[in-house]
Enzyme design. Structure first.
Site, mmCIF file in Angstrom:
data_model
loop_
_atom_site.group_PDB
_atom_site.id
_atom_site.type_symbol
_atom_site.label_atom_id
_atom_site.label_comp_id
_atom_site.label_asym_id
_atom_site.label_seq_id
_atom_site.Cartn_x
_atom_site.Cartn_y
_atom_site.Cartn_z
ATOM 1 N N GLY A 129 0.588 -1.209 0.032
ATOM 2 C CA GLY A 129 0.053 0.048 -0.104
ATOM 3 C C GLY A 129 0.853 1.215 -0.055
ATOM 4 O O GLY A 129 0.510 2.162 -0.685
ATOM 5 N N GLU A 156 -6.419 0.705 2.808
ATOM 6 C CA GLU A 156 -6.713 0.035 4.253
ATOM 7 C C GLU A 156 -5.405 -0.969 4.370
ATOM 8 O O GLU A 156 -5.371 -1.868 3.587
ATOM 9 C CB GLU A 156 -7.975 -0.520 4.044
ATOM 10 N N CYS A 212 -8.174 -8.106 8.791
ATOM 11 C CA CYS A 212 -7.595 -6.832 9.136
ATOM 12 C C CYS A 212 -7.970 -6.327 10.557
ATOM 13 O O CYS A 212 -7.412 -5.288 11.018
ATOM 14 C CB CYS A 212 -7.774 -5.687 7.962
ATOM 15 N N GLU A 217 1.900 -5.742 12.746
ATOM 16 C CA GLU A 217 0.937 -6.899 12.448
ATOM 17 C C GLU A 217 1.478 -8.122 12.059
ATOM 18 O O GLU A 217 2.249 -8.326 11.052
ATOM 19 C CB GLU A 217 -0.137 -6.296 11.415
#
Length: 504
Positions: free
Chosen positions: A244, A263, A300, A388
């Site tokens: 991203g 996102e 997510c 993450e």
């Protein structure tokens, strides 16, 4: 009925083969050959989208609403075939694909009804004040107008709801913007059958075929050309932070920079306040384990971090440990995601002052849960622990007191969600945390688990960077349509020159 993919791109109403191909890599079932996208495919699709904009962008709300309903109808008509190929490609269970299909069609229908209500137009009117001194005020009318062709990148973890006809595509089309989708190579057959449904709706509603194109596969040059094509006016993306950010930088580097609505994920921390932990620690631990492993942790909004006070943490930790130790292995969406999960797990496991509570072995495309524990001091000193890990891995952070819990909250980067587990007697502590947390996340939860994003008017699925690249927007819910609109003011125009929407 079993779906037999053509393996072609859909470009402006035509199934277009490529000069090169790739094989799908399903979790089970047959592999199929698909065309590899090219820069030339991108150019044709975007030029067709621009041509379609001159009719679709100025079509009535009734017409676009009927088109969205027709897409939903065509998807539902292919329901069993979509479930079959989706399960084969992703390894997701039938119930999950059926639920995601319902979410996708429900979102299309919600947007259609929202269009008919007209609220998204944000109409404003300041009438002329001819006698105002020292100068009269002109007549001013404002409306939101579509921006033009939009590029959408399909997500790996949601083959329906965040891919071909998912949230970004539905929102852009609701706004009046044609869409060019770069399909995700993890589920090309699912992308093709959804594209087939959209084409059927295009033909049924007599919409310009350039309103939608699907380009399969392709190397980095294809994605680069898509976001840098001068006719593309915005980009929607759901995926990794690295991917991203690369696309975001490309959008910003264009001669005409355009918005990138990415996102990018989140660790979605939970804060267990004292009285709730004492009263319900065991239940919260069991519930957290279920949320953490739902869909093999490939959401997510997966709640990867739990923050709890040291002297009352034992029941919570014991319940979470027991539940996770009993959780069976699950198939991950792709080999690449499984490998990234192993790398993330190894990074956490190799960190200093991090203890393993549940440690297993993951082979190939199969994942089993991991659980680790560390202290607030270690968390605050090791930024890697806040990254993450896309999969069923949880980290418990032990705080000595509420002061350390607030320090952890302050240290957070942008999040999609933050959860508070609290009882009424915890409200003073919650009030001390809330001003911090509302600056960190797009959605705050009380006594729940964030895996599950309701498609509704009030939903926010986004947050400060790096959760998303535009914290003023959401990729879920009716507000998501506004990403693909811009305000236009008409000054002193007669009614005969204005669109019907401005006269309502």
């Amino acid at each position: 009925m079993t779906f037999q993919p053509t393996g072609n791109h859909l470009i402006a109403g035509h199934w277009t083969p490529g000069t090169q191909s790739f094989m799908s890599s399903p979790a089970h079932g047959p592999a199929h050959s698909y065309s590899v996208g090219s820069v030339e495919n991108v150019d044709k699709a975007v030029e067709a989208a621009e041509d379609a904009f001159w009719s679709f962008g100025y079509s009535s709300r009734d017409h676009r609403a009927a088109f969205l309903h027709a897409i939903a109808d065509e998807i539902e008509a292919r329901g069993d075939a979509i479930t079959e190929i989706g399960c084969q490609e992703t390894g997701l269970p039938e119930a999950r694909l059926q639920g995601e299909r319902g979410r996708t069609t429900g979102q299309l229908r919600l947007f259609a009804e929202h269009l008919l209500q007209g609220k998204y137009l944000d109409l404003r009117h300041d009438p002329v004040l001819i006698d105002r001194k020292p100068l009269p005020r002109p007549d001013l009318k404002m409306i939101q107008r579509p921006i033009g062709p939009v590029a959408v990148f399909g997500a790996s973890n949601f083959p329906l709801a965040f891919s071909t006809a998912g949230g970004d595509t539905a929102a852009a089309m609701a706004a009046g913007c044609p869409v060019v989708v770069k399909g995700h190579s993890a589920h090309p057959g699912t992308g093709e059958i959804i594209a087939e449904a959209i084409l059927a709706a295009i033909q049924k509603c007599d919409v310009h075929p350039g309103v939608f194109s699907l380009i399969q596969g392709g190397d980095r040059a294809v994605g680069t050309r898509l976001v840098q094509h001068p006719l593309i006016k915005a980009v929607g993306f759901t995926g990794s932070l690295a991917g991203g950010r690369a696309l975001y930088d490309l959008c910003a580097a264009r001669p005409e920079p355009i918005p990138f609505f990415g996102e990018l994920g989140s660790v979605n921390p939970m804060f267990l306040l004292p009285e709730a932990t004492k009263a319900r620690g065991t239940d919260i631990g069991t519930g957290w384990a279920a949320s953490l492993t739902m869909g093999a942790g490939q959401f997510c909004t997966n709640p990867g971090i739990a923050v709890v006070l040291e002297d009352i943490s034992a029941p919570f930790i014991e319940a979470a440990t027991e539940a996770l130790a009993k959780t069976p292995s699950q198939v991950m969406l792709t080999d690449g995601i499984a490998e990234a999960f192993r790398r993330g797990q190894q990074l956490v496991a190799g960190s200093e002052d991090v203890d393993a509570l549940v440690s297993t072995t993951c082979d190939g495309r199969v994942a089993t849960p991991y659980l680790y524990q560390t202290t607030a001091k270690t968390w605050l000193q090791n930024a890697d622990l806040g990254e993450e890990v896309f999969g069923p891995l949880g980290l418990i952070v032990i705080a000595k007191d509420m002061s350390e819990m607030r320090d952890i909250a302050q240290s957070l980067l942008g999040q999609l969600t933050v959860t508070l587990h609290l009882d009424q007697s915890d409200e003073a502590d919650a009030l001390a945390l809330l001003p911090i947390l509302e600056r960190k996340a797009g959605r705050l939860l009380a006594n729940g688990y964030p895996t599950g994003v309701e498609v509704a008017d009030s939903m926010v699925h986004g947050g400060p960077y790096p959760a998303s690249t535009n914290f003023g927007a959401t990729s879920v819910g009716t507000l998501s349509i506004r990403r693909f609109l811009r305000p236009v003011c008409f000054q002193n125009f007669s009614d005969t020159l204005l669109s019907a929407d401005l006269l309502t």
